[in-house]
Design a protein around this motif. Structure first.
Motif, mmCIF file in Angstrom:
data_model
loop_
_atom_site.group_PDB
_atom_site.id
_atom_site.type_symbol
_atom_site.label_atom_id
_atom_site.label_comp_id
_atom_site.label_asym_id
_atom_site.label_seq_id
_atom_site.Cartn_x
_atom_site.Cartn_y
_atom_site.Cartn_z
ATOM 1 N N ARG A 59 0.867 -1.181 0.000
ATOM 2 C CA ARG A 59 0.000 0.000 0.000
ATOM 3 C C ARG A 59 0.903 1.231 0.000
ATOM 4 O O ARG A 59 1.764 1.375 0.868
ATOM 5 N N SER A 61 1.450 5.092 0.536
ATOM 6 C CA SER A 61 0.898 6.312 1.121
ATOM 7 C C SER A 61 1.809 7.498 0.838
ATOM 8 O O SER A 61 1.342 8.616 0.652
ATOM 9 N N THR A 62 3.115 7.267 0.767
ATOM 10 C CA THR A 62 4.066 8.280 0.326
ATOM 11 C C THR A 62 4.356 7.958 -1.133
ATOM 12 O O THR A 62 4.864 6.886 -1.439
ATOM 13 N N ALA A 71 -3.107 9.000 -3.991
ATOM 14 C CA ALA A 71 -2.663 8.379 -2.735
ATOM 15 C C ALA A 71 -3.803 8.302 -1.735
ATOM 16 O O ALA A 71 -4.659 9.191 -1.701
ATOM 17 N N PRO A 72 -3.848 7.292 -0.918
ATOM 18 C CA PRO A 72 -3.027 6.087 -0.976
ATOM 19 C C PRO A 72 -3.569 5.110 -2.025
ATOM 20 O O PRO A 72 -4.751 5.122 -2.344
ATOM 21 N N TYR A 73 -2.676 4.273 -2.567
ATOM 22 C CA TYR A 73 -3.096 3.274 -3.543
ATOM 23 C C TYR A 73 -2.255 2.011 -3.366
ATOM 24 O O TYR A 73 -1.248 2.015 -2.676
ATOM 25 N N THR A 74 -2.712 0.934 -4.000
ATOM 26 C CA THR A 74 -2.051 -0.361 -3.871
ATOM 27 C C THR A 74 -1.306 -0.683 -5.155
ATOM 28 O O THR A 74 -1.849 -0.549 -6.247
#
Length: 135
Positions: A59, A61-62, A71-74
């Protein structure tokens, strides 16, 4: 990234077009001039099915510049049914948890905008969960 480079990469970004080695039949993505399995010349186009499974994931987030709005993404390593492993963003997850071995399929989606509001829109492949898959 400049417009000509986007144009050159459109086949692999929109349709997962790689190569198959005519010597050892290895499926290659992204395309290369030399097969990584047998070192033979590999220039025969091959269109991947776009089906695979999550091999690993994280995941984000940065995120790097240009992707802040997402953001956030996988991001996942996806093992394609034909063998190669590709890195891709996962999409259409909803509340569903990502799991190793989860079946996924390729979709073409907007990746980012290159520049200001009048800049080029960059599209490419992402993967989404396969609904009702027997795997």
């Amino acid at each position: 990234m400049e417009v000509p480079r986007h144009w050159r990469l459109r086949k692999q970004r929109y349709a997962l077009v790689g190569e198959v080695c005519p010597h050892c039949q290895a499926k290659i993505f992204p395309p290369r001039d030399v097969c990584p399995e047998c070192n033979g010349e590999a220039k025969t186009p091959y269109v991947f099915s776009g089906k695979g499974e999550v091999y690993s994931f994280t995941r984000m987030s940065t995120v790097p510049a240009g992707f802040e709005a997402q953001a956030p993404y996988t991001v996942a390593l996806v093992k394609l049914d034909e063998g190669p492993i590709v890195t891709a963003q996962l999409t259409d997850l909803g509340d569903e948890d990502v799991k190793i071995g989860m079946p996924v399929e390729m979709v073409t989606r907007r990746l980012r905008s290159d520049g200001d509001e009048r800049g080029i829109l960059v599209y490419g492949y992402k993967f989404r969960p396969v609904v009702g898959s027997p795997r």
